[in-house]
Design a protein around this motif. Structure first.
Motif, PDB file in Angstrom:
ATOM      1  N   THR A 150      16.972  26.478 -57.872  1.00  0.00           N
ATOM      2  CA  THR A 150      18.329  26.957 -58.123  1.00  0.00           C
ATOM      3  C   THR A 150      19.102  26.029 -59.051  1.00  0.00           C
ATOM      4  O   THR A 150      20.081  26.432 -59.658  1.00  0.00           O
ATOM      5  CB  THR A 150      19.096  27.089 -56.795  1.00  0.00           C
ATOM      6  OG1 THR A 150      19.097  25.823 -56.121  1.00  0.00           O
ATOM      7  CG2 THR A 150      18.458  28.148 -55.908  1.00  0.00           C
ATOM      8  N   ARG A 151      18.663  24.781 -59.125  1.00  0.00           N
ATOM      9  CA  ARG A 151      19.270  23.791 -60.011  1.00  0.00           C
ATOM     10  C   ARG A 151      18.318  22.614 -60.105  1.00  0.00           C
ATOM     11  O   ARG A 151      17.414  22.481 -59.288  1.00  0.00           O
ATOM     12  CB  ARG A 151      20.629  23.333 -59.495  1.00  0.00           C
ATOM     13  CG  ARG A 151      20.546  22.619 -58.151  1.00  0.00           C
ATOM     14  CD  ARG A 151      21.814  21.887 -57.786  1.00  0.00           C
ATOM     15  NE  ARG A 151      21.800  21.387 -56.445  1.00  0.00           N
ATOM     16  CZ  ARG A 151      21.157  20.276 -56.043  1.00  0.00           C
ATOM     17  NH1 ARG A 151      20.459  19.571 -56.901  1.00  0.00           N
ATOM     18  NH2 ARG A 151      21.202  19.883 -54.775  1.00  0.00           N
ATOM     19  N   PRO A 152      18.519  21.720 -61.076  1.00  0.00           N
ATOM     20  CA  PRO A 152      17.699  20.509 -61.105  1.00  0.00           C
ATOM     21  C   PRO A 152      17.985  19.643 -59.874  1.00  0.00           C
ATOM     22  O   PRO A 152      19.025  19.782 -59.232  1.00  0.00           O
ATOM     23  CB  PRO A 152      18.169  19.782 -62.375  1.00  0.00           C
ATOM     24  CG  PRO A 152      18.868  20.814 -63.183  1.00  0.00           C
ATOM     25  CD  PRO A 152      19.440  21.797 -62.203  1.00  0.00           C
ATOM     26  N   ALA A 153      17.037  18.769 -59.568  1.00  0.00           N
ATOM     27  CA  ALA A 153      17.209  17.841 -58.451  1.00  0.00           C
ATOM     28  C   ALA A 153      16.452  16.551 -58.751  1.00  0.00           C
ATOM     29  O   ALA A 153      15.555  16.539 -59.584  1.00  0.00           O
ATOM     30  CB  ALA A 153      16.698  18.467 -57.155  1.00  0.00           C
ATOM     31  N   VAL A 154      16.822  15.495 -58.067  1.00  0.00           N
ATOM     32  CA  VAL A 154      16.145  14.212 -58.206  1.00  0.00           C
ATOM     33  C   VAL A 154      15.136  14.100 -57.078  1.00  0.00           C
ATOM     34  O   VAL A 154      15.503  14.111 -55.906  1.00  0.00           O
ATOM     35  CB  VAL A 154      17.139  13.030 -58.113  1.00  0.00           C
ATOM     36  CG1 VAL A 154      16.412  11.709 -58.316  1.00  0.00           C
ATOM     37  CG2 VAL A 154      18.253  13.183 -59.127  1.00  0.00           C
ATOM     38  N   ALA A 155      13.861  14.007 -57.445  1.00  0.00           N
ATOM     39  CA  ALA A 155      12.818  13.899 -56.434  1.00  0.00           C
ATOM     40  C   ALA A 155      12.262  12.487 -56.330  1.00  0.00           C
ATOM     41  O   ALA A 155      11.653  12.138 -55.342  1.00  0.00           O
ATOM     42  CB  ALA A 155      11.696  14.880 -56.739  1.00  0.00           C
ATOM     43  N   GLY A 156      12.439  11.676 -57.344  1.00  0.00           N
ATOM     44  CA  GLY A 156      11.902  10.324 -57.330  1.00  0.00           C
ATOM     45  C   GLY A 156      10.843  10.110 -58.395  1.00  0.00           C
ATOM     46  O   GLY A 156      10.923   9.165 -59.164  1.00  0.00           O
ATOM     47  N   PRO A 157       9.818  10.989 -58.474  1.00  0.00           N
ATOM     48  CA  PRO A 157       8.845  10.828 -59.559  1.00  0.00           C
ATOM     49  C   PRO A 157       9.510  11.067 -60.924  1.00  0.00           C
ATOM     50  O   PRO A 157      10.647  11.498 -60.991  1.00  0.00           O
ATOM     51  CB  PRO A 157       7.802  11.899 -59.283  1.00  0.00           C
ATOM     52  CG  PRO A 157       8.011  12.318 -57.874  1.00  0.00           C
ATOM     53  CD  PRO A 157       9.455  12.070 -57.575  1.00  0.00           C
TER      54      PRO A 157
END
Length: 195
Positions: free
Chosen positions: A75-82
């Motif tokens: 639904t939107r960008p997100a910060v996953a860590g990689p």
């Protein structure tokens, strides 16, 4: 043209190019991308989305020019860590979309010719700006084509559309942590399409 006129023209051209590059930067009021709220991320994406699409397509790469017509998986960008703690937004081509959108955690086998394109946004802590990052690309090849990467071909485009030099093992050494998912790391659960 005199040398003085040439230098003036070159200086003006450099300033214009720098201005164009900075026009694609967006202010961020946090030091850590993990501290961004959903609305802030949406604002950043809206600020950069046109620059991303234009930049990735600039050199005529087929994926860079067409990935936005594919299925968006979150639904939107997100910060996953990689990917360097970047904001990530993944698109799946028609071959990949049905299987990928299941977000299955076991027994996943992506069909050959599946392509995933992952937009990225880099957050500069020092400058407190968001900038267009690379477009990361994964292509599933035919069985046995690249056994050392489980038949995935990793690629990428720089924000200006130029092809990135990528060491296959560098990418695969992280993706190998998801063997039951055919080496796929999915978007965060809270932003997955269908959740």
């Amino acid at each position: 043209m005199t040398i003085r006129a040439f230098i003036a023209a070159a200086t003006a051209a450099t300033a214009l190019m720098a201005g164009a590059a900075n026009a694609a930067d967006c202010p961020v009021d946090v030091d850590d991308p993990f501290d961004l709220e959903a609305a802030q991320i949406e604002d950043i994406y809206n600020c950069l989305k046109d620059a991303m699409a234009e930049g990735y397509a600039k050199e005529g790469d087929e994926i860079g020019a067409n990935y936005r017509s594919w299925t968006v998986t979150s639904t939107r960008p997100a910060v996953a860590g990689p990917h360097g703690n970047r904001l990530l937004q993944t698109f799946a081509n028609d071959v990949a979309a049905e299987q990928y959108l299941k977000f299955a955690e076991e027994g996943v086998k992506m069909p050959a010719r599946s392509v995933l394109a992952k937009e990225s946004i880099t957050i500069s802590k020092k400058k407190k700006q968001a900038r267009v990052g690379p477009l990361f690309i994964m292509t599933k090849m035919e069985d046995g084509a690249i056994p050392e990467t489980d038949d995935w071909l990793y690629a990428g485009l720089q924000p200006n559309g130029k092809v990135m030099k990528i060491k296959q093992s560098f990418c695969h050494d992280c993706h190998v942590n998801y063997p039951d998912q055919d080496m796929l790391a999915y978007p965060l659960e809270e932003v997955r399409i269908g959740n």
